[in-house]
Design a protein around this motif. Sequence first.
Motif, short mmCIF file in Angstrom:
data_model
loop_
_atom_site.label_atom_id
_atom_site.label_comp_id
_atom_site.label_asym_id
_atom_site.label_seq_id
_atom_site.Cartn_x
_atom_site.Cartn_y
_atom_site.Cartn_z
N TYR A 165 0.82 -1.20 0.00
CA TYR A 165 0.00 0.00 0.00
C TYR A 165 0.87 1.26 0.00
O TYR A 165 0.61 2.21 -0.76
N ARG A 166 1.91 1.28 0.83
CA ARG A 166 2.78 2.46 0.90
C ARG A 166 3.59 2.66 -0.37
O ARG A 166 3.82 3.78 -0.80
N ILE A 167 4.03 1.59 -0.98
CA ILE A 167 4.79 1.72 -2.22
C ILE A 167 3.93 2.32 -3.31
O ILE A 167 4.36 3.22 -4.05
N ILE A 168 2.71 1.85 -3.43
CA ILE A 168 1.84 2.32 -4.50
C ILE A 168 1.44 3.78 -4.30
O ILE A 168 1.40 4.57 -5.25
N LEU A 169 1.16 4.18 -3.07
CA LEU A 169 0.67 5.54 -2.82
C LEU A 169 1.80 6.56 -2.65
O LEU A 169 1.71 7.68 -3.15
N GLU A 170 2.86 6.20 -1.95
CA GLU A 170 3.89 7.17 -1.63
C GLU A 170 4.92 7.33 -2.74
O GLU A 170 5.61 8.36 -2.77
N GLU A 171 5.07 6.36 -3.62
CA GLU A 171 6.08 6.45 -4.67
C GLU A 171 5.41 6.55 -6.04
O GLU A 171 5.97 6.11 -7.04
N GLY A 172 4.23 7.12 -6.08
CA GLY A 172 3.46 7.09 -7.30
C GLY A 172 3.94 8.02 -8.38
O GLY A 172 4.03 7.63 -9.54
N ILE A 173 4.26 9.28 -8.06
CA ILE A 173 4.57 10.26 -9.08
C ILE A 173 6.06 10.20 -9.41
O ILE A 173 6.90 10.27 -8.52
N SER A 174 6.37 10.08 -10.67
CA SER A 174 7.76 9.98 -11.07
C SER A 174 8.47 11.31 -10.85
O SER A 174 7.92 12.38 -11.09
N GLN A 175 9.74 11.25 -10.40
CA GLN A 175 10.50 12.45 -10.13
C GLN A 175 11.49 12.77 -11.26
O GLN A 175 12.36 13.61 -11.07
N GLN A 176 11.36 12.12 -12.39
CA GLN A 176 12.27 12.39 -13.49
C GLN A 176 11.92 13.71 -14.15
O GLN A 176 10.75 14.03 -14.34
N TYR A 177 12.96 14.44 -14.50
CA TYR A 177 12.79 15.69 -15.21
C TYR A 177 13.29 15.53 -16.63
O TYR A 177 14.14 14.69 -16.91
N LEU A 178 12.77 16.36 -17.52
CA LEU A 178 13.22 16.28 -18.90
C LEU A 178 14.68 16.67 -18.98
O LEU A 178 15.12 17.63 -18.32
N PRO A 179 15.48 15.95 -19.76
CA PRO A 179 16.90 16.27 -19.84
C PRO A 179 17.13 17.66 -20.43
O PRO A 179 16.47 18.06 -21.39
N ASN A 180 18.08 18.41 -19.80
CA ASN A 180 18.48 19.74 -20.25
C ASN A 180 17.32 20.73 -20.20
O ASN A 180 17.36 21.76 -20.89
N GLN A 181 16.29 20.43 -19.46
CA GLN A 181 15.17 21.35 -19.30
C GLN A 181 14.82 21.40 -17.82
O GLN A 181 14.99 20.43 -17.09
N ASN A 182 14.32 22.55 -17.39
CA ASN A 182 14.04 22.76 -15.98
C ASN A 182 12.55 22.62 -15.68
O ASN A 182 11.95 23.46 -15.03
N ARG A 183 11.95 21.61 -16.20
CA ARG A 183 10.56 21.34 -15.91
C ARG A 183 10.35 19.83 -15.88
O ARG A 183 11.10 19.06 -16.48
N PHE A 229 0.05 6.16 -15.31
CA PHE A 229 0.93 5.18 -14.66
C PHE A 229 1.77 5.82 -13.58
O PHE A 229 2.17 5.17 -12.62
N ASP A 230 2.06 7.13 -13.74
CA ASP A 230 2.89 7.82 -12.76
C ASP A 230 2.15 8.14 -11.47
O ASP A 230 2.78 8.46 -10.46
N ASN A 231 0.84 8.09 -11.49
CA ASN A 231 0.07 8.44 -10.30
C ASN A 231 0.12 7.35 -9.25
O ASN A 231 -0.32 7.57 -8.12
N TYR A 232 0.60 6.17 -9.59
CA TYR A 232 0.71 5.06 -8.65
C TYR A 232 2.10 4.44 -8.79
O TYR A 232 2.67 4.40 -9.88
N GLY A 233 2.62 3.96 -7.66
CA GLY A 233 3.98 3.43 -7.66
C GLY A 233 4.08 2.01 -8.14
O GLY A 233 4.77 1.19 -7.50
N ILE A 234 3.43 1.71 -9.26
CA ILE A 234 3.49 0.34 -9.79
C ILE A 234 4.91 0.01 -10.25
O ILE A 234 5.40 -1.11 -10.06
N GLY A 235 5.57 0.99 -10.84
CA GLY A 235 6.92 0.73 -11.33
C GLY A 235 7.91 0.37 -10.25
O GLY A 235 8.89 -0.35 -10.50
N SER A 236 7.70 0.87 -9.02
CA SER A 236 8.62 0.55 -7.92
C SER A 236 8.53 -0.91 -7.49
O SER A 236 9.44 -1.41 -6.83
N LEU A 237 7.44 -1.58 -7.84
CA LEU A 237 7.29 -2.99 -7.50
C LEU A 237 8.01 -3.91 -8.46
O LEU A 237 8.13 -5.11 -8.20
#
Length: 460
Positions: free
Chosen positions: A397-415, A422-430
């Motif tokens: 439960y904690r992995i899915i909710l707390e690690e949901g949004i990806s923290q990757q930023y676009l390369p060479n851009q400040n946004r 898929f990013d709203n839930y931490g499925i990828g962390s599993l």
Amino acid sequence: MPVETKTNPKYTYTPFPQSTTVHPLRPYYIPTDTSHYYTLSHGTSNTNLEDKTGTDRKLGAIEESSNPAKELASFAFLKFFSTAFVEPFDVAKTLLQVQYLPNEDVVQVPPEGGVVESEDELSDDEAEIFSRRSNSSISPEAHRNRSSDNQGYLVNTNVYDESTRPIYMLPPLEKGVLNTLTLLTKHKTEGYKSLWKGQFTNWVYEMSHLFLQPTIEGVLNDTFDLYDDTIPLVYLDHVGPNIATLVASHVIAGVLLSPLELVKTRLIVQTSSPLHKKYAGPWDCLYKIISEEGFSSLYWSHNLLPSIVYHAVSPLLECVIPLIIDRVFHISPADSPILYGLARLGLHTLQLLITLPLETVRKRLQCQIRSRTPGKRFETIVQTRQAPYVGMIDCLYRIILEEGISQQYLPNQNRRRQRSWFDNYGIGSLYGGFEMHFTSNLLMFFFTAINGVEDDFEDI
């Protein structure tokens, strides 16, 4: 006329006695000439012959007893090098599984370079998030106001902020196994030696499991009067009892050897920095676990249920896959090798989707130290969750909710990059290390297909 007297020659050896009677059932049998066969006379000593015979028997017994020992030593030697070959990939996968990458709702995440977009270009939600960062990690006042312990180390660290990240900790691992291996080898306190952390413990576990699990399965089959465990399940009419003993043997062996898996995970996750390293080796790790957490923590702890579930589900899926292909899909590897390979690839991928989350939860729980008398702090090379998980369900439960949004930023851009559902839930962390396992399954499929096609051409 003088009578000639015949004198018998004096032999050192006496010849075998000749039989002059004819056997009633073998009247035409002609005995061979045995005049050149001799036996020792009573006056001849046979000590040398007895000594030679006894020596030959001893050498034969030693040779027979040394053959299994040589085979076992050769097998252990090959197993050691095979585990050494795959250990770097296992280290990278373990770090991807145990790292804790919380989203913006849990921890404040500064953008790359410390530059943010203007409020006009941000949405309402994003503007509200950045408005709450008055004391962000890039502010000098925030650096001065941060709390530290009595040794001067920062207490509240942020893995996304390089200025507060400990020197022994890796940056966020978000690009797979190969990128993790590169970061490990280039890190100051890790290097190439860190790729083989826990390799000896893994080798001991593999060797012990290879002997323990078949022995337990054989005992269970003999107890319940089942077929030999060497017969493939595909050729059995009733596979239920044999599957039950197979799964039970894996569960028993896995639980008995679970302390080795616990030691291996902690040795991989801990930092290699001499100043912060808690465990000096596998035996020191085992000793400190018993002294700090108690002997019951090796078996009767929060790691017991994950071990039972993981060691029950993994062999069950592994032995069911050939049965599904043969009895449900009715596909033969001899008749349709490509179709058989595709079926194996699909089912093994489904197996990964089921077992990888269980393995991730299990390793995260193994990194938790629950002790009333803790010793040196367990410093990890990747960020782990400071608040302990209650159990398997809470961890998922904690992995899915707390690690949901990806923290990757676009390369060479400040946004930040555009979020997806898929990013709203931490499925990828599993599913840390999923790409590595899927690639190996894909290579196995091509190998099986090529061999099947070659066999078809040879039969023409």
